[in-house]
Motif scaffolding. Structure first.
Motif, short mmCIF file in Angstrom:
data_model
loop_
_atom_site.label_atom_id
_atom_site.label_comp_id
_atom_site.label_asym_id
_atom_site.label_seq_id
_atom_site.Cartn_x
_atom_site.Cartn_y
_atom_site.Cartn_z
N ALA A 336 0.85 -1.20 0.00
CA ALA A 336 0.00 0.00 0.00
C ALA A 336 0.88 1.24 0.00
O ALA A 336 2.03 1.20 0.46
CB ALA A 336 -0.93 0.01 1.22
N THR A 337 0.33 2.32 -0.51
CA THR A 337 1.03 3.60 -0.54
C THR A 337 0.31 4.57 0.38
O THR A 337 -0.86 4.91 0.15
CB THR A 337 1.08 4.17 -1.96
N TYR A 338 1.00 4.99 1.43
CA TYR A 338 0.44 5.95 2.38
C TYR A 338 0.77 7.36 1.93
O TYR A 338 1.93 7.68 1.63
CB TYR A 338 0.98 5.69 3.78
N MET A 339 -0.23 8.23 1.91
CA MET A 339 -0.10 9.54 1.30
C MET A 339 0.48 10.61 2.20
O MET A 339 1.12 11.56 1.72
CB MET A 339 -1.47 10.01 0.79
N ASN A 340 0.29 10.51 3.51
CA ASN A 340 0.54 11.66 4.38
C ASN A 340 1.79 11.57 5.25
O ASN A 340 2.16 12.57 5.88
CB ASN A 340 -0.68 11.89 5.27
N TRP A 341 2.43 10.42 5.33
CA TRP A 341 3.60 10.32 6.18
C TRP A 341 4.72 9.52 5.51
O TRP A 341 4.49 8.74 4.60
CB TRP A 341 3.26 9.70 7.54
N MET A 342 5.95 9.81 5.97
CA MET A 342 7.14 9.12 5.47
C MET A 342 8.02 8.73 6.65
O MET A 342 8.09 9.45 7.65
CB MET A 342 7.94 10.03 4.52
N PRO A 343 8.74 7.62 6.53
CA PRO A 343 9.65 7.23 7.62
C PRO A 343 10.87 8.15 7.67
O PRO A 343 11.31 8.67 6.65
CB PRO A 343 10.07 5.80 7.23
N VAL A 344 11.39 8.35 8.87
CA VAL A 344 12.65 9.07 9.04
C VAL A 344 13.77 8.08 8.74
O VAL A 344 13.93 7.08 9.44
CB VAL A 344 12.78 9.62 10.48
N ASP A 345 14.52 8.37 7.71
CA ASP A 345 15.55 7.44 7.26
C ASP A 345 16.86 7.74 7.98
O ASP A 345 17.77 8.36 7.44
CB ASP A 345 15.75 7.56 5.74
N ALA A 346 16.94 7.33 9.21
CA ALA A 346 18.14 7.60 10.01
C ALA A 346 18.79 6.30 10.50
O ALA A 346 19.54 6.31 11.46
CB ALA A 346 17.79 8.50 11.18
N GLY A 347 18.48 5.20 9.84
CA GLY A 347 19.14 3.96 10.21
C GLY A 347 18.19 2.90 10.76
O GLY A 347 17.02 3.14 11.02
N HIS A 348 18.76 1.73 10.96
CA HIS A 348 18.03 0.54 11.39
C HIS A 348 17.35 0.75 12.74
O HIS A 348 16.32 0.15 13.03
CB HIS A 348 19.02 -0.62 11.45
N ALA A 349 17.88 1.65 13.56
CA ALA A 349 17.37 1.81 14.93
C ALA A 349 16.02 2.51 14.98
O ALA A 349 15.32 2.44 16.00
CB ALA A 349 18.38 2.60 15.77
N ASP A 350 15.63 3.19 13.91
CA ASP A 350 14.40 3.97 13.94
C ASP A 350 13.16 3.19 13.54
O ASP A 350 12.07 3.75 13.46
CB ASP A 350 14.54 5.21 13.05
N MET A 351 13.30 1.90 13.24
CA MET A 351 12.16 1.01 12.99
C MET A 351 12.43 -0.30 13.70
O MET A 351 13.54 -0.82 13.67
CB MET A 351 12.00 0.73 11.49
N PHE A 352 11.39 -0.85 14.31
CA PHE A 352 11.60 -2.13 15.01
C PHE A 352 10.26 -2.77 15.35
O PHE A 352 9.23 -2.10 15.48
CB PHE A 352 12.41 -1.92 16.30
N TRP A 353 10.30 -4.07 15.47
CA TRP A 353 9.21 -4.82 16.08
C TRP A 353 9.46 -4.87 17.58
O TRP A 353 10.60 -5.06 18.02
CB TRP A 353 9.16 -6.26 15.56
N ALA A 354 8.41 -4.74 18.37
CA ALA A 354 8.53 -4.87 19.83
C ALA A 354 7.90 -6.18 20.27
O ALA A 354 7.22 -6.86 19.50
CB ALA A 354 7.86 -3.69 20.53
N SER A 355 8.14 -6.53 21.52
CA SER A 355 7.66 -7.81 22.03
C SER A 355 6.13 -7.87 22.10
O SER A 355 5.57 -8.96 22.27
CB SER A 355 8.24 -8.05 23.43
N ASP A 356 5.45 -6.72 21.94
CA ASP A 356 3.98 -6.74 21.94
C ASP A 356 3.41 -7.12 20.58
O ASP A 356 2.19 -7.12 20.39
CB ASP A 356 3.44 -5.37 22.37
N GLY A 357 4.28 -7.42 19.60
CA GLY A 357 3.82 -7.84 18.29
C GLY A 357 3.46 -6.70 17.36
O GLY A 357 2.88 -6.93 16.29
#
Length: 386
Positions: A336-357
């Motif tokens: 899907a293509t989201y229109m209003n937001w973009m990820p901050v591309d500052a490295g692997h640390a800025d996206m993650f899965w947490a233990s809550d799924g």
């Protein structure tokens, strides 16, 4: 002979079109010069000579500018001084007016978050430097063009950069899904649900991230433009090719998912990129026919992969969700293509899965993509019914 004939004919057509273009350009420049000289400072009272000529009826038709040329406030882009930068903060957007009056002619519409260059101020309006489409009329036809002008925007509809923020209604709006690429923008109410969280929640959950990726980049080094992957059944040579035009690519070894038995490779070409898996047993690419658009993040239960990537050429976000079968096969569920937001591309640390799924990431409003150091916000993505 046919080639030569086509070449000469094309040359003749090109010359003819060039002459026509030059003629129109000369006319347009002359009209622009006339408009600037007459209108750089509008006057409520015409000059005596002009008044007398108009009253006597002896003025030549082409000595006075047409009504369309009299409209607006033409400016010199390079000489005018920008005194302030503001942004459209009215979520409905705002019309740019020809005069500092709400009832004046609307020249164009600015969207929420658009950047405005202020060159003048009035009581309730900003004077904005803007490129305006216009029509001029000569003796025979209308001429379409554009010129830099001062236009007027209500001060109440504009503000500072920090006021451009995502709100809940912005988050799940998509322009297309993989099942219907012609679908217009809509709310995505299946597969994924996106919600805002605060920085404190994001930071606390970062300590409970689940990450199976091993970034052992030194395991396979590139030598003379070649990366050699060692699989159980064969060696795989990934050879860089010069990036020229639409051709060529470069490979980078990023690491591996030992739990999936996959090497992770980054591939870059001219204005395109992707991520791929190579099987550690067979040495074969695991995604025949496509790549991941963004880095592949493996979910805590090892049943899903999510990829979130930003598109810098048309600011928006691409989200991909994949499922992993019991046999280890990777199957695409949706994109899907989201229109209003973009990820901050500052490295692997800025996206993650947490233990809550759930999946977490830093983002900005798409309107802030070209701004320096904008304030980021934080999202939680939940899986729905998968």
């Amino acid at each position: 002979r046919r080639v030569l004939f086509r070449s000469r004919r094309a040359e003749l057509i090109l010359k003819t079109r060039t002459r026509e273009t030059m003629k129109k350009t000369v006319i347009l420049l002359a009209l622009c010069f006339l408009a600037v000289s007459c209108l750089n400072r509008k006057s409520d009272k015409p000059t005596t000579d002009t008044t007398q000529a108009a009253d006597s009826g002896t003025a030549e038709k082409d000595t006075l500018p047409t009504e369309s040329e009299l409209e607006g406030y033409p400016i010199d882009y390079h000489s005018v001084k920008v005194i302030e930068t503001v942004y459209v903060t009215d979520r409905r957007g705002v019309d740019a007016r020809q005069e500092p009056d709400e009832n004046a002619k609307s020249l164009l519409h600015y969207n929420y978050g658009d950047r405005l260059e202020v060159i003048d101020t009035a009581a309730d309006f900003y004077g904005i430097r803007s490129l305006v489409a216009r029509k001029w009329q000569d003796e025979r036809s209308w001429i379409e063009g554009s010129r830099w002008e001062k236009v007027f925007v209500k001060k109440s509809a504009a503000g500072g950069l920090s006021e451009i923020k995502l709100i809940p209604d912005d988050l799940n709006v998509v322009s297309c899904l993989d099942e219907n690429n012609n679908e217009s923008s809509k709310i995505l109410d299946r597969y994924l649900d996106v919600e805002l969280i605060d920085k404190e929640t994001f930071d606390s959950l970062a300590n409970n991230r689940v990450d199976y990726f091993v970034a052992d980049t030194a395991t396979f080094r590139k030598v003379d433009g070649v990366i050699t992957l060692k699989a159980e059944e064969k060696e795989v040579r990934l050879v860089d090719r010069p990036i020229v035009g639409d051709g060529g690519n470069e490979f980078s070894y990023l690491g591996q998912y030992e739990i999936l038995n996959q090497y992770v490779i980054y591939i870059q070409g001219n204005e395109w990129w992707g991520y791929d898996f190579y099987d550690k047993t067979t040495g074969e690419a695991s995604l025949p026919g496509w790549d991941f658009d963004g880095f592949p993040y493996l979910s805590p239960n090892r049943k899903y992969i999510i990829c979130i990537s930003g598109n810098p050429y048309d600011p928006e976000s691409n989200a991909e969700l994949y499922g992993i079968t019991d046999g280890g096969k990777i199957e695409r569920i949706m994109t899907a293509t989201y229109m209003n937001w973009m990820p901050v591309d500052a490295g692997h640390a800025d996206m993650f899965w947490a233990s809550d799924g759930c999946f977490y990431l830093k983002v900005i409003h798409t309107q802030l993509f070209y701004e320096k150091n904008p304030d980021c916000q934080y999202l939680r993505i939940k899986l729905l019914g998968v």
